[in-house]
Write a protein that holds these residues in place. Structure first.
Motif, PDB file in Angstrom:
ATOM      1  N   GLY A 120       0.795  -1.226   0.000  1.00 11.57           N
ATOM      2  CA  GLY A 120       0.000   0.000   0.000  1.00 11.57           C
ATOM      3  C   GLY A 120       0.823   1.268   0.000  1.00 11.57           C
ATOM      4  O   GLY A 120       0.500   2.233  -0.701  1.00 11.57           O
ATOM      5  N   SER A 121       1.911   1.283   0.756  1.00 12.54           N
ATOM      6  CA  SER A 121       2.738   2.496   0.812  1.00 12.54           C
ATOM      7  C   SER A 121       3.402   2.783  -0.530  1.00 12.54           C
ATOM      8  O   SER A 121       3.578   3.947  -0.917  1.00 12.54           O
ATOM      9  N   HIS A 122       3.744   1.734  -1.272  1.00 11.53           N
ATOM     10  CA  HIS A 122       4.319   1.931  -2.608  1.00 11.53           C
ATOM     11  C   HIS A 122       3.251   2.379  -3.606  1.00 11.53           C
ATOM     12  O   HIS A 122       3.544   3.158  -4.522  1.00 11.53           O
ATOM     13  N   VAL A 123       2.024   1.885  -3.430  1.00 11.06           N
ATOM     14  CA  VAL A 123       0.925   2.350  -4.273  1.00 11.06           C
ATOM     15  C   VAL A 123       0.703   3.843  -4.053  1.00 11.06           C
ATOM     16  O   VAL A 123       0.514   4.609  -5.011  1.00 11.06           O
ATOM     17  N   VAL A 124       0.734   4.261  -2.799  1.00 14.84           N
ATOM     18  CA  VAL A 124       0.607   5.689  -2.474  1.00 14.84           C
ATOM     19  C   VAL A 124       1.687   6.494  -3.195  1.00 14.84           C
ATOM     20  O   VAL A 124       1.412   7.520  -3.826  1.00 14.84           O
ATOM     21  N   ASP A 125       2.922   6.035  -3.129  1.00 15.01           N
ATOM     22  CA  ASP A 125       4.039   6.740  -3.783  1.00 15.01           C
ATOM     23  C   ASP A 125       3.802   6.883  -5.283  1.00 15.01           C
ATOM     24  O   ASP A 125       4.015   7.964  -5.859  1.00 15.01           O
ATOM     25  N   LYS A 126       3.381   5.806  -5.937  1.00 21.83           N
ATOM     26  CA  LYS A 126       3.181   5.837  -7.387  1.00 21.83           C
ATOM     27  C   LYS A 126       2.008   6.748  -7.769  1.00 21.83           C
ATOM     28  O   LYS A 126       2.068   7.455  -8.787  1.00 21.83           O
ATOM     29  N   LEU A 127       0.937   6.728  -6.974  1.00 20.85           N
ATOM     30  CA  LEU A 127      -0.201   7.599  -7.248  1.00 20.85           C
ATOM     31  C   LEU A 127       0.192   9.068  -7.095  1.00 20.85           C
ATOM     32  O   LEU A 127      -0.188   9.911  -7.921  1.00 20.85           O
ATOM     33  N   VAL A 128       0.944   9.369  -6.054  1.00 25.60           N
ATOM     34  CA  VAL A 128       1.422  10.740  -5.846  1.00 25.60           C
ATOM     35  C   VAL A 128       2.312  11.169  -7.006  1.00 25.60           C
ATOM     36  O   VAL A 128       2.178  12.266  -7.562  1.00 25.60           O
ATOM     37  N   ASP A 129       3.239  10.301  -7.388  1.00 28.72           N
ATOM     38  CA  ASP A 129       4.149  10.611  -8.495  1.00 28.72           C
ATOM     39  C   ASP A 129       3.395  10.869  -9.796  1.00 28.72           C
ATOM     40  O   ASP A 129       3.851  11.644 -10.645  1.00 28.72           O
ATOM     41  N   ALA A 130       2.238  10.204  -9.966  1.00 27.21           N
ATOM     42  CA  ALA A 130       1.451  10.360 -11.186  1.00 27.21           C
ATOM     43  C   ALA A 130       0.548  11.592 -11.142  1.00 27.21           C
ATOM     44  O   ALA A 130      -0.190  11.852 -12.094  1.00 27.21           O
ATOM     45  N   GLY A 131       0.588  12.326 -10.019  1.00 30.11           N
ATOM     46  CA  GLY A 131      -0.172  13.568  -9.915  1.00 30.11           C
ATOM     47  C   GLY A 131      -1.546  13.438  -9.289  1.00 30.11           C
ATOM     48  O   GLY A 131      -2.325  14.400  -9.311  1.00 30.11           O
ATOM     49  N   HIS A 132      -1.874  12.275  -8.718  1.00 30.85           N
ATOM     50  CA  HIS A 132      -3.172  12.095  -8.079  1.00 30.85           C
ATOM     51  C   HIS A 132      -3.145  12.608  -6.639  1.00 30.85           C
ATOM     52  O   HIS A 132      -2.103  12.556  -5.969  1.00 30.85           O
TER      53      HIS A 132
END
Length: 314
Positions: free
Chosen positions: A13-25
């Motif tokens: 989950g923490s890596h999903v958060v990182d990727k979503l943030v990086d994608a601008g969400h």
């Protein structure tokens, strides 16, 4: 898009958060224990078994990634009712929260373990011995085996029922065997690395011939961003690694990076995931996703993270 990640303080989950943030969400993390690992995310504490608390925590989101679950098969074996409540009732409550709030998409974290109950017949009507399973493989509930598998199958069925009854759009992501930074110490790659760093022998269950198609956690997390696309709506994807890696090969990889090491054999673990051939072609075709991190490189990155994390903690 404003997204919500339940279990967003955990390993995957923490890596999903990182990727979503990086994608601008925009990202809201909902967990029962808060660890603010990404300063760009908003964190809300909630119990997924408390309907009103969970609904309030998801409020304002357009899509929810439901990762909060019991993932340790040994803990589920020891406390089956807890595992059932968290994985089945917890999914039901998250689905209901999403329905009440009118969220556009419910993304469920499932697992390739469910393929232990898959069954493909050969031309003679028997089970195909060397079948490669796809997302369309039928399941025989009599073969569900471990209770963990049963909880994940039940969660997937609930997601399909919410689509049928209430029109709740979904995406189901069946995770391959993940590894990488922030993984639990009990996972096999972490255990082998920890033993090597401590100068202790590495233990292998059985002869070490069992294989897993490991998938690096950042590659796995990247698929979640892609799953938000229209192509991911109301679809199921197997996020499987590309190449099988045996337990013995894991030991050899750790030996090459941290060796020399000593290997000891112990009896094989009961109710373990037997491993089978699973296609990830659908994820590549519809989402443009496939793993890009080789196993040795992924283990090397984990070792670097582990050393850094250990030095920061001391």
């Amino acid at each position: 898009m404003r997204t919500v990640v339940t279990g967003g303080c955990g390993f995957i989950g923490s890596h999903v958060v990182d990727k979503l943030v990086d994608a601008g969400h925009e990202v809201v993390v909902v967990d029962n224990t808060i660890r603010k690992l990404n300063p760009a995310a908003e964190y809300r504490q909630a119990d997924i078994l408390n309907q009103e608390e969970l609904t309030a925590a998801l409020d304002g989101g357009e899509a929810v990634f439901h990762l909060a679950a019991a993932a340790d098969v040994e803990q589920i074996t020891a406390d089956p009712v807890w595992g059932l409540r968290l994985n089945v009732e917890g999914t039901g409550r998250a689905l209901e929260a999403a329905r009440r709030l009118g969220m556009n998409r419910f993304i469920l974290a499932s697992t390739v373990w469910v393929y232990g109950a898959a069954h493909v017949e050969d031309e003679n009507g028997g089970g195909a011995v060397d079948a490669e399973f796809t997302e369309e493989a039928p399941f025989d509930l009599r073969r569900s085996g471990h209770l963990y598998v049963a909880t994940k199958l039940a969660a997937e069925m609930a997601v399909h029922s919410y689509r049928e009854l209430y029109g709740q759009h979904f995406t189901i992501l069946r995770y391959g065997i993940p590894y990488g930074p922030r993984m639990r110490d009990a996972l096999v790659v972490a255990k082998f690395v920890q033993a090597a760093l401590n100068g202790e022998p590495i233990t292998i269950a059985g002869e070490g011939r069992q294989t897993r198609n490991f998938v690096y956690v950042e590659d796995l997390a990247a698929a979640h961003v892609l799953a938000l696309s229209p192509a991911g709506q109301d679809e199921t994807f197997a996020l499987e690694g590309t190449a099988p890696v045996s337990i013995r090969q894991i030991a050899d990889t750790v030996d090459g990076l941290l060796g020399p090491i000593t290997v000891q054999q112990v009896p094989a673990r009961t109710a373990d995931y037997g491993g089978t051939r699973i296609s990830n072609a659908k994820a590549k075709r519809l989402l443009g996703w496939s793993p890009t991190t080789g196993f040795t490189e992924g283990v090397r990155r984990y070792i670097e993270w582990h050393r850094r994390h250990r030095s920061e903690a001391s």
